[in-house]
Motif scaffolding. Structure first.
Motif, PDB file in Angstrom:
ATOM      1  N   VAL A  10      21.665  44.964   2.352  1.00 29.51           N
ATOM      2  CA  VAL A  10      21.143  46.195   2.687  1.00 29.51           C
ATOM      3  C   VAL A  10      19.594  45.895   2.381  1.00 29.51           C
ATOM      4  O   VAL A  10      19.088  46.373   1.082  1.00 29.51           O
ATOM      5  CB  VAL A  10      21.532  47.228   1.736  1.00 29.51           C
ATOM      6  N   PRO A  11      18.753  45.556   3.369  1.00 29.24           N
ATOM      7  CA  PRO A  11      17.226  45.645   3.039  1.00 29.24           C
ATOM      8  C   PRO A  11      16.390  46.667   3.025  1.00 29.24           C
ATOM      9  O   PRO A  11      15.338  46.982   2.750  1.00 29.24           O
ATOM     10  CB  PRO A  11      16.810  44.501   4.183  1.00 29.24           C
ATOM     11  N   LYS A  12      17.228  47.859   3.486  1.00 28.88           N
ATOM     12  CA  LYS A  12      16.579  49.282   3.583  1.00 28.88           C
ATOM     13  C   LYS A  12      15.183  49.387   4.394  1.00 28.88           C
ATOM     14  O   LYS A  12      14.366  49.868   4.042  1.00 28.88           O
ATOM     15  CB  LYS A  12      16.169  49.655   2.010  1.00 28.88           C
ATOM     16  N   VAL A  13      15.502  49.153   5.639  1.00 26.93           N
ATOM     17  CA  VAL A  13      14.529  49.305   6.793  1.00 26.93           C
ATOM     18  C   VAL A  13      15.190  50.268   7.835  1.00 26.93           C
ATOM     19  O   VAL A  13      16.363  50.098   8.170  1.00 26.93           O
ATOM     20  CB  VAL A  13      13.901  47.927   7.133  1.00 26.93           C
ATOM     21  N   GLY A  14      14.378  50.784   8.684  1.00 23.14           N
ATOM     22  CA  GLY A  14      15.009  51.702   9.544  1.00 23.14           C
ATOM     23  C   GLY A  14      14.005  52.060  10.618  1.00 23.14           C
ATOM     24  O   GLY A  14      13.033  51.388  10.714  1.00 23.14           O
ATOM     25  N   LEU A  15      14.261  53.158  11.456  1.00 21.96           N
ATOM     26  CA  LEU A  15      13.435  53.344  12.837  1.00 21.96           C
ATOM     27  C   LEU A  15      12.021  53.708  12.427  1.00 21.96           C
ATOM     28  O   LEU A  15      11.098  53.176  13.113  1.00 21.96           O
ATOM     29  CB  LEU A  15      14.372  54.314  13.614  1.00 21.96           C
ATOM     30  N   VAL A  16      11.992  54.506  11.342  1.00 23.26           N
ATOM     31  CA  VAL A  16      10.431  55.020  10.930  1.00 23.26           C
ATOM     32  C   VAL A  16       9.726  53.682  10.807  1.00 23.26           C
ATOM     33  O   VAL A  16       8.463  53.558  10.932  1.00 23.26           O
ATOM     34  CB  VAL A  16      10.476  55.843  10.033  1.00 23.26           C
ATOM     35  N   ASP A  17      10.322  52.852  10.126  1.00 26.53           N
ATOM     36  CA  ASP A  17       9.521  51.547   9.286  1.00 26.53           C
ATOM     37  C   ASP A  17       9.108  50.578  10.845  1.00 26.53           C
ATOM     38  O   ASP A  17       8.037  50.124  10.839  1.00 26.53           O
ATOM     39  CB  ASP A  17      10.399  50.619   8.466  1.00 26.53           C
ATOM     40  N   GLY A  18       9.898  50.361  11.740  1.00 25.88           N
ATOM     41  CA  GLY A  18       9.817  49.893  12.986  1.00 25.88           C
ATOM     42  C   GLY A  18       8.623  50.557  13.658  1.00 25.88           C
ATOM     43  O   GLY A  18       7.749  49.772  14.303  1.00 25.88           O
ATOM     44  N   ILE A  19       8.730  51.797  13.927  1.00 22.05           N
ATOM     45  CA  ILE A  19       7.699  52.561  14.570  1.00 22.05           C
ATOM     46  C   ILE A  19       6.342  52.237  13.739  1.00 22.05           C
ATOM     47  O   ILE A  19       5.265  51.929  14.601  1.00 22.05           O
ATOM     48  CB  ILE A  19       7.780  54.141  14.556  1.00 22.05           C
ATOM     49  N   ILE A  20       6.203  52.293  12.525  1.00 28.57           N
ATOM     50  CA  ILE A  20       4.877  51.697  12.023  1.00 28.57           C
ATOM     51  C   ILE A  20       4.586  50.490  12.134  1.00 28.57           C
ATOM     52  O   ILE A  20       3.308  50.079  12.769  1.00 28.57           O
ATOM     53  CB  ILE A  20       5.109  52.059  10.272  1.00 28.57           C
ATOM     54  N   HIS A  21       5.256  49.466  12.317  1.00 24.71           N
ATOM     55  CA  HIS A  21       5.264  48.261  12.406  1.00 24.71           C
ATOM     56  C   HIS A  21       4.561  47.845  13.988  1.00 24.71           C
ATOM     57  O   HIS A  21       3.746  47.281  14.457  1.00 24.71           O
ATOM     58  CB  HIS A  21       6.207  47.175  12.111  1.00 24.71           C
ATOM     59  N   HIS A  22       5.335  48.810  15.092  1.00 19.83           N
ATOM     60  CA  HIS A  22       4.986  48.808  16.432  1.00 19.83           C
ATOM     61  C   HIS A  22       3.756  49.283  16.677  1.00 19.83           C
ATOM     62  O   HIS A  22       2.867  48.850  17.548  1.00 19.83           O
ATOM     63  CB  HIS A  22       6.246  49.649  17.096  1.00 19.83           C
ATOM     64  N   SER A  48      21.663  49.318   7.984  1.00 12.60           N
ATOM     65  CA  SER A  48      20.793  50.155   7.914  1.00 12.60           C
ATOM     66  C   SER A  48      21.302  51.617   8.028  1.00 12.60           C
ATOM     67  O   SER A  48      22.232  51.776   8.589  1.00 12.60           O
ATOM     68  CB  SER A  48      19.859  49.851   9.071  1.00 12.60           C
ATOM     69  N   GLY A  49      20.705  52.386   7.470  1.00 11.94           N
ATOM     70  CA  GLY A  49      20.885  53.740   7.341  1.00 11.94           C
ATOM     71  C   GLY A  49      21.148  54.362   6.192  1.00 11.94           C
ATOM     72  O   GLY A  49      21.182  53.419   4.999  1.00 11.94           O
ATOM     73  N   GLY A 106      10.762  44.374  10.751  1.00 11.64           N
ATOM     74  CA  GLY A 106      10.787  42.999   9.979  1.00 11.64           C
ATOM     75  C   GLY A 106      11.446  43.225   8.780  1.00 11.64           C
ATOM     76  O   GLY A 106      12.133  44.045   8.422  1.00 11.64           O
ATOM     77  N   GLY A 107      11.118  42.243   7.891  1.00  9.34           N
ATOM     78  CA  GLY A 107      11.648  42.020   6.444  1.00  9.34           C
ATOM     79  C   GLY A 107      13.019  41.478   6.538  1.00  9.34           C
ATOM     80  O   GLY A 107      13.795  41.231   5.366  1.00  9.34           O
ATOM     81  N   LEU A 108      13.763  41.354   7.608  1.00  9.91           N
ATOM     82  CA  LEU A 108      14.898  40.829   7.666  1.00  9.91           C
ATOM     83  C   LEU A 108      15.200  39.005   7.300  1.00  9.91           C
ATOM     84  O   LEU A 108      16.186  38.690   7.005  1.00  9.91           O
ATOM     85  CB  LEU A 108      15.517  40.909   9.106  1.00  9.91           C
TER      86      LEU A 108
END
Length: 296
Positions: free
Chosen positions: A277-289, A203-204, A126-128
């Motif tokens: 550059v919103p600064k979100v990545g895979l670990v952020d997505g995992i938490i939300h998932h 991202s990255g 999220g956050g996009l």
């Protein structure tokens, strides 16, 4: 108020990451608070993209790191976690054997996910919406060590996505096939024809660093020209000079060049100027998932 403590592990081609979040919800709102983040630059891709498997030395370092992550999650009282491995582990001939060893030695169960699922999980972060205009089209681009994931958004909705075997470590060891570069550019040209004008949401770790190096404020976009100027300045320096002149970490000073190259290729093919550059990545997505899975 309910509080959950979730952990996310990303085993990438360049580094492995652990994120721990406290998630506080009161029924009306949910607040994701980062309580711990740890990054270990093991670079599994150096082995995999040149010899096809992960070496014994990197395997042992990875097991040590996972044992450490396991202890840290217990110390923080993590109630649920998910560990995902991406491009390097997908490509490694001994990837499954190593995940089995990690489970035995640390108790951490690792899922090896495909590029499409990686893109979908990042989307869940999220956050996009905060950087998206409903009337414009965007490419969400995540550049990793082994692969690059791209999601096309139109009217704030996901339209399509693709994954390419082009990442920073893969490029450093000259393991990107010419056919993959052609597929990458051909796909981008088709997307441009259908959805131009476009902007990039990036991202990255490398593009996050560039955003900071160029002195950008939160949510202030980069533009193609200033990224190109920085790229030209960096690539003309030696590895040691990049560390000294730009105060880059040793694990960043080499991979930042191919990362910028990928973003510039996309910008050139799709005639894009703005890079958010919103600064979100895979670990952020995992938490939300994890949160969505628990409460949906």
């Amino acid at each position: 108020m309910k509080t959950d403590i979730f952990g996310a592990i990303d085993i990438g081609s360049n580094a492995i990451r652990l994120l721990i979040n406290n998630i506080e919800s009161n029924g009306a709102s949910v607040d994701f608070k980062k309580t711990a983040f740890l990054r270990v630059p093991i670079r599994l891709g150096e082995d995999v993209f040149t010899r096809g498997e992960i070496s014994e030395e990197k395997k042992e370092r990875l097991i040590e790191a996972m044992q450490g992550f396991s202890h840290i999650m217990k110390a923080y009282g993590v109630t649920d976690y998910r560990a995902c491995a991406t491009s390097a582990m997908r490509d490694a001939e001994n990837g499954r054997l190593i995940t089995a060893s990690i489970l035995k030695e640390s108790g951490i169960n690792i899922e090896i996910i495909v590029g499409q699922e990686e893109a979908d999980i990042i989307y869940e972060a999220g956050g996009l919406d905060s950087v998206m205009d409903r009337d414009r089209n965007y490419l969400y681009v995540d550049v990793g060590g082994g692969s690059t994931e791209i999601i096309v958004y139109s009217s704030q909705h996901k339209i399509t996505s693709n994954s390419f075997q082009m990442g920073t470590v893969r490029m450093l060891v000259d393991a990107v096939n010419d056919s993959e570069v052609k597929r990458f550019k051909s796909w981008l040209k088709d997307i441009y024809k259908q959805y131009a004008p476009l902007s990039i949401i990036a991202s990255g770790g490398n593009i996050n660093k560039v955003h900071k190096m160029l002195g950008k404020r939160e949510k202030e976009p980069l533009n193609y020209t200033e990224v190109k100027v920085l790229y030209d300045a960096l690539k003309d320096l030696s590895y040691e000079e990049r560390i000294q002149n730009f105060k880059l970490n040793t694990y960043r000073a080499d991979v930042i060049i191919p990362a910028l190259n990928i973003f510039l290729m996309i910008g050139k093919v799709c005639k894009i100027n703005e890079i958010y550059v919103p600064k979100v990545g895979l670990v952020d997505g995992i938490i939300h998932h994890l949160y969505t899975e628990k409460y949906r």
